[in-house]
Design an enzyme around this catalytic site. Sequence first.
Site: not given
Ligand code: HPA
Length: 238
Positions: A4, A43, A88, A179, A204
Amino acid sequence: MSIHISARPEEIAPLMLLSGDPLRAKFIAKEFLSAARLVSETRNCLFYTGQYKGKNISVGASGMGCPSIGIYSYELYTEYQVDTIIRIGTCGAYHQELQLFDLINVKEAVSESTFALHAWGIKESVIGCQGKIYDTINSVATVQERMLHCGAIHSSDVFYSNQAGFPPLALQHDCLAVEMESFALFANAQHCQKNAACLLTVSDLIAAKKKISPEQREKALLPMIQLALDASISEAAV
Ligand code: HPA
């Protein structure tokens, strides 16, 4: 050349940063590396090699989720001279005290994923960062007076779901955030006896339903990129 990644073995440095998004890898190569060369675009998963403060370093993309980072990190560890990968990425905060833009150095990845079991017979649902790069990141952050949270995170297999509340496994291990890739990266590094760390920027707030806007995203990630690069070259020096 691996299945890959089309770079020749010597075209990827022993130290590398892996971001989920290929365009972020391109941005880092263009903005932070000197003499950066595109060494693989199979890819559209872009890999660049250049120099940062005079040291060779590569930056590339992992794609999203454990299966994808599982493929790239395994090929990098086994078919290239890669010793250390710093992922990261971004994450969604579970803990209420986390703010947007906060940085997390991942000590352990917690997951319901069967990746580690099916790949390497690893039965645990918690896998730690590998080698001393985690400590190096903490030391560099202290010197640079950067605020860094450290702890467990949840590597989820799902971004969208109909489940209410936080996943039981994440609650059980007091995960700071969610994540989708660290668990597979740490499993591969453990199996291959290589080094792996993961630095995350909170993009978030899950409970408060707040997120970094697309316009804020590029700039928001600069402190994490800078810390990962400085930790890489500090690791290379020892
Ligand atoms: N969920 C999963 N992965 C993520 C999120 C999430 O809310 N925000 C940034 N990466």
